[in-house]
Design a protein around this motif. Structure first.
Motif, PDB file in Angstrom:
ATOM      1  N   ALA A  12       7.820  -4.613  -4.618  1.00  0.00           N
ATOM      2  CA  ALA A  12       9.231  -4.157  -4.436  1.00  0.00           C
ATOM      3  C   ALA A  12       9.919  -5.212  -5.120  1.00  0.00           C
ATOM      4  O   ALA A  12      10.889  -4.696  -6.070  1.00  0.00           O
ATOM      5  N   GLU A  31       9.262 -16.583  -5.990  1.00  0.00           N
ATOM      6  CA  GLU A  31       7.952 -16.146  -5.328  1.00  0.00           C
ATOM      7  C   GLU A  31       7.493 -17.252  -4.766  1.00  0.00           C
ATOM      8  O   GLU A  31       6.720 -18.408  -5.252  1.00  0.00           O
ATOM      9  N   GLY A  32       7.143 -16.871  -3.175  1.00  0.00           N
ATOM     10  CA  GLY A  32       6.751 -18.119  -2.591  1.00  0.00           C
ATOM     11  C   GLY A  32       5.081 -18.121  -2.231  1.00  0.00           C
ATOM     12  O   GLY A  32       4.775 -18.939  -1.143  1.00  0.00           O
ATOM     13  N   MET A  34       3.011 -16.328  -0.260  1.00  0.00           N
ATOM     14  CA  MET A  34       2.608 -16.100   1.160  1.00  0.00           C
ATOM     15  C   MET A  34       1.374 -15.783   1.218  1.00  0.00           C
ATOM     16  O   MET A  34       1.038 -14.755   0.395  1.00  0.00           O
ATOM     17  N   ALA A  38       1.115  -7.643   0.973  1.00  0.00           N
ATOM     18  CA  ALA A  38       0.450  -6.259   1.050  1.00  0.00           C
ATOM     19  C   ALA A  38      -0.068  -5.784  -0.513  1.00  0.00           C
ATOM     20  O   ALA A  38      -1.089  -5.148  -0.552  1.00  0.00           O
ATOM     21  N   SER A  39       0.657  -6.329  -1.440  1.00  0.00           N
ATOM     22  CA  SER A  39       0.506  -5.807  -2.675  1.00  0.00           C
ATOM     23  C   SER A  39      -0.798  -6.619  -3.351  1.00  0.00           C
ATOM     24  O   SER A  39      -1.256  -6.019  -4.234  1.00  0.00           O
ATOM     25  N   ILE A  45      -2.817   3.991  -4.771  1.00  0.00           N
ATOM     26  CA  ILE A  45      -3.192   5.578  -4.788  1.00  0.00           C
ATOM     27  C   ILE A  45      -1.817   6.154  -4.375  1.00  0.00           C
ATOM     28  O   ILE A  45      -1.150   5.614  -3.532  1.00  0.00           O
ATOM     29  N   GLU A 181      10.660  -9.399   0.911  1.00  0.00           N
ATOM     30  CA  GLU A 181       9.651 -10.530   1.378  1.00  0.00           C
ATOM     31  C   GLU A 181       8.468  -9.702   1.872  1.00  0.00           C
ATOM     32  O   GLU A 181       7.643 -10.271   2.620  1.00  0.00           O
ATOM     33  N   GLY A 299       5.791   0.280   4.099  1.00  0.00           N
ATOM     34  CA  GLY A 299       4.727   0.418   4.628  1.00  0.00           C
ATOM     35  C   GLY A 299       3.263   0.727   3.806  1.00  0.00           C
ATOM     36  O   GLY A 299       3.129  -0.269   3.116  1.00  0.00           O
ATOM     37  N   SER A 300       2.846   2.042   4.131  1.00  0.00           N
ATOM     38  CA  SER A 300       1.633   2.142   3.290  1.00  0.00           C
ATOM     39  C   SER A 300       1.679   2.731   2.099  1.00  0.00           C
ATOM     40  O   SER A 300       0.654   3.239   1.608  1.00  0.00           O
ATOM     41  N   GLY A 302       4.076   2.018  -0.848  1.00  0.00           N
ATOM     42  CA  GLY A 302       5.049   1.511  -1.949  1.00  0.00           C
ATOM     43  C   GLY A 302       4.947   1.938  -3.062  1.00  0.00           C
ATOM     44  O   GLY A 302       6.030   2.194  -3.809  1.00  0.00           O
ATOM     45  N   SER A 303       3.656   2.163  -3.425  1.00  0.00           N
ATOM     46  CA  SER A 303       3.663   2.750  -5.071  1.00  0.00           C
ATOM     47  C   SER A 303       4.369   4.158  -5.011  1.00  0.00           C
ATOM     48  O   SER A 303       4.686   4.165  -6.433  1.00  0.00           O
TER      49      SER A 303
HETATM   50  C1  LIG Z   1      -5.067  -2.631   2.775  1.00  0.00           C
HETATM   51  C2  LIG Z   1      -3.842  -2.188   2.044  1.00  0.00           C
HETATM   52  C3  LIG Z   1      -3.896  -0.967   1.093  1.00  0.00           C
HETATM   53  C4  LIG Z   1      -2.647  -0.297   0.767  1.00  0.00           C
HETATM   54  N1  LIG Z   1      -2.903   0.619  -0.039  1.00  0.00           N
HETATM   55  C5  LIG Z   1      -2.018   1.234  -0.821  1.00  0.00           C
HETATM   56  C6  LIG Z   1      -2.137   2.393  -1.745  1.00  0.00           C
HETATM   57  O1  LIG Z   1      -3.257   2.681  -2.022  1.00  0.00           O
HETATM   58  N2  LIG Z   1      -1.126   2.797  -2.087  1.00  0.00           N
HETATM   59  C7  LIG Z   1       0.335   2.491  -1.874  1.00  0.00           C
HETATM   60  O2  LIG Z   1       1.185   2.967  -2.274  1.00  0.00           O
HETATM   61  N3  LIG Z   1       0.476   1.354  -0.898  1.00  0.00           N
HETATM   62  C8  LIG Z   1      -0.677   0.982  -0.300  1.00  0.00           C
HETATM   63  N4  LIG Z   1      -0.407  -0.150   0.496  1.00  0.00           N
HETATM   64  C9  LIG Z   1       0.979  -0.584   0.664  1.00  0.00           C
HETATM   65  C10 LIG Z   1       1.622  -1.527  -0.306  1.00  0.00           C
HETATM   66  O3  LIG Z   1       0.703  -2.707  -0.293  1.00  0.00           O
HETATM   67  C11 LIG Z   1       2.878  -1.809   0.088  1.00  0.00           C
HETATM   68  O4  LIG Z   1       3.594  -0.627   0.510  1.00  0.00           O
HETATM   69  C12 LIG Z   1       3.783  -2.759  -1.037  1.00  0.00           C
HETATM   70  O5  LIG Z   1       2.672  -3.499  -1.750  1.00  0.00           O
HETATM   71  C13 LIG Z   1       4.686  -3.643  -0.468  1.00  0.00           C
HETATM   72  O6  LIG Z   1       5.325  -4.389  -1.390  1.00  0.00           O
HETATM   73  P1  LIG Z   1       6.529  -5.395  -0.961  1.00  0.00           P
HETATM   74  O7  LIG Z   1       6.645  -6.123  -2.308  1.00  0.00           O
HETATM   75  O8  LIG Z   1       7.337  -4.876  -0.175  1.00  0.00           O
HETATM   76  O9  LIG Z   1       5.539  -6.549   0.167  1.00  0.00           O
HETATM   77  P2  LIG Z   1       4.425  -7.704  -0.315  1.00  0.00           P
HETATM   78  O10 LIG Z   1       3.559  -6.956  -0.983  1.00  0.00           O
HETATM   79  O11 LIG Z   1       3.959  -8.207   1.033  1.00  0.00           O
HETATM   80  O12 LIG Z   1       5.198  -8.706  -0.998  1.00  0.00           O
HETATM   81  C14 LIG Z   1       6.234  -9.511  -0.560  1.00  0.00           C
HETATM   82  C15 LIG Z   1       6.206 -10.849  -1.275  1.00  0.00           C
HETATM   83  O13 LIG Z   1       7.252 -11.767  -1.025  1.00  0.00           O
HETATM   84  C16 LIG Z   1       6.723 -13.039  -1.120  1.00  0.00           C
HETATM   85  N5  LIG Z   1       7.658 -13.746   0.010  1.00  0.00           N
HETATM   86  C17 LIG Z   1       7.639 -13.566   1.190  1.00  0.00           C
HETATM   87  N6  LIG Z   1       8.856 -14.362   1.762  1.00  0.00           N
HETATM   88  C18 LIG Z   1       9.217 -15.082   0.656  1.00  0.00           C
HETATM   89  C19 LIG Z   1      10.193 -16.131   0.829  1.00  0.00           C
HETATM   90  N7  LIG Z   1      10.939 -16.666   1.753  1.00  0.00           N
HETATM   91  N8  LIG Z   1      10.550 -16.625  -0.457  1.00  0.00           N
HETATM   92  C20 LIG Z   1       9.628 -16.464  -1.544  1.00  0.00           C
HETATM   93  N9  LIG Z   1       8.898 -15.530  -1.592  1.00  0.00           N
HETATM   94  C21 LIG Z   1       8.578 -14.707  -0.465  1.00  0.00           C
HETATM   95  C22 LIG Z   1       5.206 -13.074  -0.742  1.00  0.00           C
HETATM   96  O14 LIG Z   1       4.641 -14.103  -1.196  1.00  0.00           O
HETATM   97  C23 LIG Z   1       5.013 -11.598  -1.529  1.00  0.00           C
HETATM   98  O15 LIG Z   1       4.314 -11.816  -2.602  1.00  0.00           O
HETATM   99  C24 LIG Z   1      -1.639  -1.014   0.693  1.00  0.00           C
HETATM  100  C25 LIG Z   1      -1.416  -2.238   1.789  1.00  0.00           C
HETATM  101  C26 LIG Z   1      -2.387  -2.599   2.504  1.00  0.00           C
HETATM  102  C27 LIG Z   1      -2.087  -3.696   3.473  1.00  0.00           C
END
Ligand SMILES: Cc1cc2nc3c(=O)[nH]c(=O)nc-3n(C[C@H](O)[C@H](O)[C@H](O)COP(=O)(O)OP(=O)(O)OC[C@H]3O[C@@H](n4cnc5c(N)ncnc54)[C@H](O)[C@@H]3O)c2cc1C
Length: 334
Positions: A12, A31-32, A34, A38-39, A45, A181, A299-300, A302-303
């Protein structure tokens, strides 16, 4: 022009940062690191037909168009493409599922994603056991780790990157902040009480003979050198327990379309999806602290969905145009 502070560099934060840069804005990314993001475990896919009923998710066509557009623009600017088309074999679990597939083949909104049905014999030549046959799906795959690594390198080169957790004391009160986050939102004091429903998920890395992407609900995604990712699981209770024996067993049992004796496990990891109760992301501006924004709840999928909603977020931040009602944070305000 003041920098927009992006908190979190998962999919995201990364996609929103580059969307803002493309729109001529300045950003700083924090970037912290954590655990369990999920990513860090996402297979990337983009599957247009999901669940046992092979449903087309809402706005699939628009989301896919935006994802292709975003990654094409990124590839043109930085000379590396992370999004590829794949043919995903959908393993039918029953004759009824095969009939649903046939309907999808002729329905106007899903015909572009469905190709031929392959027989049990044809599937078996590919190393897949599929007594009810399988449907070839036009899907995509985002190389999530490759994209995030390149994105980080670019932001570091431009001096737009900081390794730190967000602390309001470090920033001017007037600075625009977008919290991306992931499940870290649960600790964010400004966006509490939103209906997040985080889910832990596990993936395996395996070595084995099958060279084609496939799914019966549990997916198998070949990589280089005879390795593949396989997953995943859902667990709403023990979010931070890490990869478990139970998760591993569940994935192996569900890969019933592979001859699992021919595979060796070489990796096992878990992450936490920041899902929401109504399955829509949550984006918008804080009702009282107008410089704080949220971009979360992917959620599941994001891509598939993040580039589409990143465009809405850019419109909110730069032109004050609110996001669509279904995704807007304001849907929870009475
Ligand atoms: C097992 C699994 C398989 C998946 N497979 C797929 C798939 O095949 N296709 C698909 O589309 N999606 C898939 N997903 C879902 C996808 O991973 C998520 O939709 C997407 O990665 C979400 O991204 P995000 O950036 O919102 O969250 P995250 O990836 O969780 O990233 C959040 C980031 O914020 C940072 N952060 C948090 N709080 C702070 C703070 N206070 N200060 C600084 N940094 C902070 C964290 O370190 C992290 O890097 C899968 C998820 C899982 C768990």
């Amino acid at each position: 022009m003041k920098d927009i502070l992006i908190v979190g560099h998962g999919l995201a934060g990364a996609i929103l940062s580059h969307s803002l840069l493309q729109a001529g804005q300045r950003v700083v990314v924090l970037e912290g690191k954590m655990p369990f993001s999920a990513s860090s475990v996402a297979a990337g896919i983009i599957n247009p037909l999901i669940g046992p009923k092979l449903n087309l998710p809402p706005q699939m066509g628009d989301c896919l168009k935006e994802a292709v557009h975003f990654h094409q623009s990124f590839a043109e600017e930085y000379a590396q493409n992370h999004l590829e088309k794949i043919s995903l074999r959908r393993i039918f679990l029953s004759g009824q599922q095969r009939e649903i597939w046939k309907k999808r083949q002729t329905s106007s909104d899903s015909t572009a994603y469905t190709d031929s049905i392959e027989s049990e014999a044809k599937s078996s030549l590919l190393g897949l056991y599929s007594p009810h046959g399988s449907g070839v799906t036009h899907a995509h795959r985002l190389n999530v780790q490759g994209f995030l690594k390149q994105s980080k390198d670019i932001l570091k080169d431009k001096d737009l990157w900081m390794d730190a957790k967000f602390d309001p004391k470090d920033w001017a009160p007037s600075q625009k902040v977008v919290f991306c986050e992931g499940y870290g939102v649960l600790e964010n004091p400004w966006f509490q009480k939103l209906p997040f429903e985080p889910a832990q998920g596990e993936v395996l890395r395996v070595e084995g003979p099958c060279q084609v992407p496939a799914s019966n609900g549990t997916w198998y995604l070949p990589e280089k050198e005879n390795t593949a990712y396989a997953g995943s699981t859902w667990n709403h209770h023990q979010l931070e327990c890490g990869p478990t024996e139970r998760g591993k067993r569940t994935i192996l049992e569900n890969l019933s379309y592979l001859n699992i004796d021919q595979y060796r496990i070489v990796g096992h990891a878990s992450g936490i999806r920041s899902s929401t109760k109504d399955r829509f992301p949550i984006l918008g501006r804080h009702p009282k602290i107008s410089q704080y924004h949220l971009f979360n709840g992917f959620g599941s999928r994001g891509s598939t969905t993040i580039p589409f909603f990143a465009r809405q977020m850019v419109d909110l931040l730069t032109k004050n145009i609110p996001p669509s009602r279904k995704a807007c944070l304001s849907r929870f305000q009475t």
